[in-house]
Write an enzyme that holds these catalytic residues in place. Structure first.
Site, PDB file in Angstrom:
ATOM      1  N   SER A   1      -3.881   2.522   0.403  1.00  0.00           N
ATOM      2  CA  SER A   1      -2.474   2.270   0.085  1.00  0.00           C
ATOM      3  C   SER A   1      -1.954   3.449  -0.705  1.00  0.00           C
ATOM      4  CB  SER A   1      -2.382   0.982  -0.746  1.00  0.00           C
ATOM      5  OG  SER A   1      -1.152   0.877  -1.420  1.00  0.00           O
TER       6      SER A   1
ATOM      7  N   TYR B   1      -3.792  -5.294  -7.094  1.00  0.00           N
ATOM      8  CA  TYR B   1      -3.722  -4.657  -5.772  1.00  0.00           C
ATOM      9  C   TYR B   1      -4.081  -3.179  -5.868  1.00  0.00           C
ATOM     10  CZ  TYR B   1      -1.780  -3.218  -1.259  1.00  0.00           C
ATOM     11  OH  TYR B   1      -1.613  -2.694   0.008  1.00  0.00           O
TER      12      TYR B   1
END
Length: 255
Positions: free
Chosen positions: A143, A156
């Site tokens: 990410s 996350y």
């Protein structure tokens, strides 16, 4: 159509929605038979039907990356039906936005169990038959938060940062045994799930401003990178994190 993956068998976990579904279909378009799996049977069936309409074989079998036994069943059935697993793509992920000071440990563990430990489980389960054959391509999903922090998504970010180092670790361990392990780090990609956030909030406006191409990405653009890493064109690419981000990570001052 360029069938660079003809004769290959790919497993895509989290492969029935959003970016994951785009990856599943792109692998099929490139010639692979594709096992697109996730927790939702209806989405598994629908994605398999789309793969078959492309003239490729599919397998209708749900799985959950937080459940090792379900991954072992999926791997065994894939090997029974197709005889091999050449490509593994780990797209399954979850996030939750919360102020970190008040983040419950249960939420922390839930996110890491899916995003990080789930990736490890899948690499262990599907990596074993790859190592036995001496060939494999593993594409994990990082990410932007593997590299830079976003507000109030600490769990996350921690999970995706760790996925990049897990990717590099497996590349070092398994590269000499015929397995290339890489990751894709998507930039800001518009999907049905995040369209309202991107188009109607200050957070979305900031993300757009930080992207030099002045647009959000499309799932198909991320999927193309996954196809490349799964193909023989990337036969000497190992331990890399390929950002598909419109220049986001290169961005400093944009005006």
């Amino acid at each position: 159509m360029v069938t660079v993956l003809a004769g290959r068998v790919a497993v895509v976990l989290g492969g029935t929605g959003g970016i994951g579904k785009a990856v599943s279909l792109a692998l099929a378009d490139a010639g692979a038979d594709v096992v697109a799996s996730s927790r939702r049977p209806l989405q598994v069936d629908a994605t398999a039907a789309e793969i078959e309409r492309r003239g490729r074989r599919a397998l209708r079998m749900p799985s959950d990356v937080t459940d090792r036994a379900s991954l072992e069943r999926l791997c065994a059935e894939t090997l029974r039906v197709f005889g091999q697993v050449d490509i593994l793509v780990n797209c399954a992920a979850k996030t939750k936005r919360e102020p970190t000071l008040d983040l419950p440990e249960a939420d922390w563990h839930d996110v890491l169990d899916t995003n990080l430990t789930g990736t490890l489980r899948a690499c262990q389960v599907f990596g074993r038959p790859m190592l036995e054959r001496g060939y494999g391509r593993i594409v994990n999903f990082g990410s932007l938060t593997s590299f830079v922090a976003f507000h109030e998504v600490a769990a996350y970010a921690a999970s995706k940062g760790a996925v990049t180092l897990l990717t590099k670790s497996l590349a070092v361990e398994w590269g000499s045994r015929g397995i290339c392990v890489n990751a894709v780090a998507p930039g800001v990609i518009r999907t049905d799930l995040n369209a309202a956030l991107l188009d109607g909030t200050g957070r979305g406006q900031e993300l757009l401003m930080r992207t030099p191409m002045k647009r959000f990405g499309r799932p198909e653009e991320v999927a193309a990178a996954a196809v490349f890493l799964a193909s023989e064109a990337a036969s000497f690419v190992n331990g890399e994190i390929l950002a598909v981000d419109g220049g986001f990570l290169a961005s400093g001052v944009n005006q």
